[in-house]
Design a protein around this motif. Structure first.
Motif, PDB file in Angstrom:
ATOM      1  N   CYS A  93      52.598  47.311  14.093  1.00  0.00           N
ATOM      2  CA  CYS A  93      53.811  48.219  13.408  1.00  0.00           C
ATOM      3  C   CYS A  93      54.574  46.436  12.606  1.00  0.00           C
ATOM      4  N   GLY A  94      54.346  46.144  13.126  1.00  0.00           N
ATOM      5  CA  GLY A  94      55.122  44.450  12.160  1.00  0.00           C
ATOM      6  C   GLY A  94      53.856  44.302  11.239  1.00  0.00           C
ATOM      7  N   LEU A  95      52.538  44.155  11.349  1.00  0.00           N
ATOM      8  CA  LEU A  95      52.203  44.184  10.159  1.00  0.00           C
ATOM      9  C   LEU A  95      52.569  44.857   9.091  1.00  0.00           C
ATOM     10  N   VAL A  96      52.149  46.046   9.765  1.00  0.00           N
ATOM     11  CA  VAL A  96      52.054  47.500   8.736  1.00  0.00           C
ATOM     12  C   VAL A  96      53.346  47.456   8.046  1.00  0.00           C
ATOM     13  N   ALA A  97      54.082  47.211   8.567  1.00  0.00           N
ATOM     14  CA  ALA A  97      56.050  47.024   8.114  1.00  0.00           C
ATOM     15  C   ALA A  97      55.662  45.719   7.213  1.00  0.00           C
ATOM     16  N   LEU A  98      55.337  44.871   7.378  1.00  0.00           N
ATOM     17  CA  LEU A  98      55.194  43.367   6.784  1.00  0.00           C
ATOM     18  C   LEU A  98      54.360  43.294   5.144  1.00  0.00           C
ATOM     19  N   TRP A  99      53.249  44.585   5.878  1.00  0.00           N
ATOM     20  CA  TRP A  99      52.346  44.762   4.506  1.00  0.00           C
ATOM     21  C   TRP A  99      53.449  46.066   3.207  1.00  0.00           C
ATOM     22  N   LEU A 113      45.829  44.479   3.930  1.00  0.00           N
ATOM     23  CA  LEU A 113      46.694  45.128   4.764  1.00  0.00           C
ATOM     24  C   LEU A 113      45.890  43.484   6.092  1.00  0.00           C
ATOM     25  N   HIS A 114      44.459  44.286   5.700  1.00  0.00           N
ATOM     26  CA  HIS A 114      43.474  43.373   6.455  1.00  0.00           C
ATOM     27  C   HIS A 114      43.445  41.353   6.163  1.00  0.00           C
ATOM     28  N   SER A 115      44.391  41.036   4.933  1.00  0.00           N
ATOM     29  CA  SER A 115      44.472  39.800   4.661  1.00  0.00           C
ATOM     30  C   SER A 115      45.481  39.686   5.704  1.00  0.00           C
ATOM     31  N   ILE A 116      46.522  40.466   5.360  1.00  0.00           N
ATOM     32  CA  ILE A 116      47.614  39.930   6.654  1.00  0.00           C
ATOM     33  C   ILE A 116      47.250  40.149   8.237  1.00  0.00           C
ATOM     34  N   VAL A 117      46.945  40.557   8.762  1.00  0.00           N
ATOM     35  CA  VAL A 117      46.289  40.481  10.196  1.00  0.00           C
ATOM     36  C   VAL A 117      44.796  39.367  10.491  1.00  0.00           C
ATOM     37  N   GLU A 118      44.405  39.314   9.734  1.00  0.00           N
ATOM     38  CA  GLU A 118      43.128  37.885   9.274  1.00  0.00           C
ATOM     39  C   GLU A 118      44.363  36.483   9.950  1.00  0.00           C
ATOM     40  N   ALA A 119      45.266  37.295   9.314  1.00  0.00           N
ATOM     41  CA  ALA A 119      45.673  35.541   8.677  1.00  0.00           C
ATOM     42  C   ALA A 119      47.065  35.210  10.306  1.00  0.00           C
ATOM     43  N   ALA A 120      47.566  36.601  10.493  1.00  0.00           N
ATOM     44  CA  ALA A 120      48.207  36.269  11.979  1.00  0.00           C
ATOM     45  C   ALA A 120      47.474  35.966  13.160  1.00  0.00           C
ATOM     46  N   VAL A 121      46.469  36.445  13.297  1.00  0.00           N
ATOM     47  CA  VAL A 121      45.324  36.174  14.078  1.00  0.00           C
ATOM     48  C   VAL A 121      45.109  34.946  14.188  1.00  0.00           C
ATOM     49  N   SER A 122      44.546  33.896  13.140  1.00  0.00           N
ATOM     50  CA  SER A 122      44.481  32.915  12.634  1.00  0.00           C
ATOM     51  C   SER A 122      45.197  31.988  12.752  1.00  0.00           C
ATOM     52  N   ARG A 123      47.038  32.022  12.788  1.00  0.00           N
ATOM     53  CA  ARG A 123      47.461  31.160  13.247  1.00  0.00           C
ATOM     54  C   ARG A 123      48.552  31.563  15.032  1.00  0.00           C
ATOM     55  N   PHE A 125      49.454  34.251  16.024  1.00  0.00           N
ATOM     56  CA  PHE A 125      50.147  35.104  16.576  1.00  0.00           C
ATOM     57  C   PHE A 125      50.965  36.860  17.102  1.00  0.00           C
ATOM     58  N   THR A 126      48.881  36.623  16.863  1.00  0.00           N
ATOM     59  CA  THR A 126      48.487  38.186  18.091  1.00  0.00           C
ATOM     60  C   THR A 126      47.401  38.457  18.012  1.00  0.00           C
ATOM     61  N   VAL A 127      47.186  39.161  19.187  1.00  0.00           N
ATOM     62  CA  VAL A 127      45.620  39.014  19.311  1.00  0.00           C
ATOM     63  C   VAL A 127      45.412  40.558  18.893  1.00  0.00           C
ATOM     64  N   GLN A 128      46.196  41.721  19.279  1.00  0.00           N
ATOM     65  CA  GLN A 128      45.590  43.607  18.823  1.00  0.00           C
ATOM     66  C   GLN A 128      46.125  44.087  17.683  1.00  0.00           C
ATOM     67  N   GLY A 129      47.188  42.874  16.918  1.00  0.00           N
ATOM     68  CA  GLY A 129      48.368  43.395  15.847  1.00  0.00           C
ATOM     69  C   GLY A 129      50.096  43.394  16.513  1.00  0.00           C
ATOM     70  N   MET A 137      56.884  36.217  12.792  1.00  0.00           N
ATOM     71  CA  MET A 137      57.154  37.092  11.390  1.00  0.00           C
ATOM     72  C   MET A 137      57.670  36.436  10.021  1.00  0.00           C
ATOM     73  N   ALA A 138      58.438  35.789  10.041  1.00  0.00           N
ATOM     74  CA  ALA A 138      59.078  34.980   9.189  1.00  0.00           C
ATOM     75  C   ALA A 138      58.354  33.960   8.896  1.00  0.00           C
ATOM     76  N   VAL A 139      57.264  33.019   8.987  1.00  0.00           N
ATOM     77  CA  VAL A 139      56.472  32.101   8.970  1.00  0.00           C
ATOM     78  C   VAL A 139      55.070  32.587   8.663  1.00  0.00           C
ATOM     79  N   LEU A 140      55.085  34.362   9.075  1.00  0.00           N
ATOM     80  CA  LEU A 140      53.451  34.421   8.561  1.00  0.00           C
ATOM     81  C   LEU A 140      53.943  35.080   7.010  1.00  0.00           C
ATOM     82  N   ALA A 141      55.322  35.937   6.700  1.00  0.00           N
ATOM     83  CA  ALA A 141      55.543  36.572   5.653  1.00  0.00           C
ATOM     84  C   ALA A 141      55.413  35.439   4.155  1.00  0.00           C
TER      85      ALA A 141
END
Length: 302
Positions: A93-99, A113-123, A125-129, A137-141
């Motif tokens: 939900c958070g990554l979709v809202a960010l997109w 969206l997949h680029s946002i998910v990949e960035a969040a996982v690599s940092r 910040f998330t495992v399942q999304g 979230m602020a850093v990821l954005a």
């Protein structure tokens, strides 16, 4: 001498052409689980929808249908910027809202969206999304959009309310975590239903002012070039225009309702903590990561 032509013809007559065996049937593909099928269906609908679905015309119809709830003594002033809809898959939900919020940041190229998910996982910040940290979230954005991001803490009232409303009347998005009820509206479950929404606009109930009237809906107005500033509006009621990843459509929430929901995010759902999946939860839990926090996004050139 033997007649070679007749022998050849006779030999050819004895040749029986056997058709090749039929091809084996293709392997049967496994059926997708109903949830996956539903997600893909709604994502396809969202990708091909026009503004009448989850768009500004639909928002106007929603306001018209709710007019009986609004005071007829007030003018209803709408600020809103269109954001696209997208149905989430799993706890994204958070990554979709960010997109969705990225649409309002004037980027040269859309970030998928997949680029946002990949960035969040690599940092990390998330495992399942999932996104249980507004700070992350602020850093990821900032990283994926190259934008400015501001984390506001301490709740949605006081100075933060003024900053949030100024953001929305400037046509810029706000990301808000809240507890989601069965109809996607804000509720109070102590964080057990923690969810993210993007806020793209605001509807004010005001007593007076010079504005542009809507041609179809009496009592609905839009800002004009000579409209008073936000500080000078005599605001009586405030609703936020929201979208989130479980519906294609806009929603309209009372400000105080979403504010209360945002301010009571305390604990992760016990069912989630024991479902066998791994989630990234900050030190201090949901309370430290989400409670009373919002994220404001702005293009870098503002």
């Amino acid at each position: 001498m033997p007649n070679t032509n007749e022998d050849s013809t006779a030999a050819e007559a004895k040749v029986i052409l056997v058709p090749p065996p039929p091809l084996p049937p293709p392997p049967q593909l496994p059926l997708l689980p109903p949830t996956v099928t539903r997600h893909k269906f709604f994502k396809k609908v969202a990708e091909n929808s026009d503004p009448s679905v989850g768009g500004c015309e639909e928002l106007k119809k929603m306001i018209k249908n709710r007019q009986s709830r609004f005071s007829g003594e007030l003018k209803w002033l709408l600020y809103n910027q269109y954001v696209p809809s997208l149905i989430q898959e799993g706890p994204q939900c958070g990554l979709v809202a960010l997109w969705m919020a990225g649409r309002l940041l004037n980027m040269a190229h859309e970030v998928p969206l997949h680029s946002i998910v990949e960035a969040a996982v690599s940092r990390g910040f998330t495992v399942q999304g999932e996104m249980f940290s507004a700070a992350n979230m602020a850093v990821l954005a900032k990283e994926v959009f190259g934008c400015r991001s501001e984390l506001c803490t301490g709740g949605m009232d006081g100075e933060n309310k003024g900053r949030l409303l100024q953001q929305l009347t400037s046509g810029l998005p706000v990301l808000i975590p809240y507890d989601e009820d069965f109809n996607h509206e804000p509720c109070q479950r102590g964080g057990h239903r923690a969810h993210w929404a993007v806020i793209s606009g605001v509807l004010f109930g005001i007593k007076c002012g010079s504005f542009n009237p809507d041609p179809d809906i009496p009592g609905l107005y839009y800002p004009s070039s000579d409209s008073p500033s936000l500080e000078d509006l005599n605001i009586q009621e405030t609703y936020l225009v929201a979208k989130q990843g479980k519906s294609l459509r806009y929603q309209l929430w009372e400000y105080d309702c979403i504010s209360r929901s945002n301010g009571q995010l305390l604990h992760i759902d016990p069912k989630r903590s024991s479902d066998g999946n791994v989630y990234v939860v900050p030190s201090g839990g949901v309370k430290a990561g989400l409670c009373g926090q919002i994220v404001l996004l702005q293009p870098m050139d503002i």
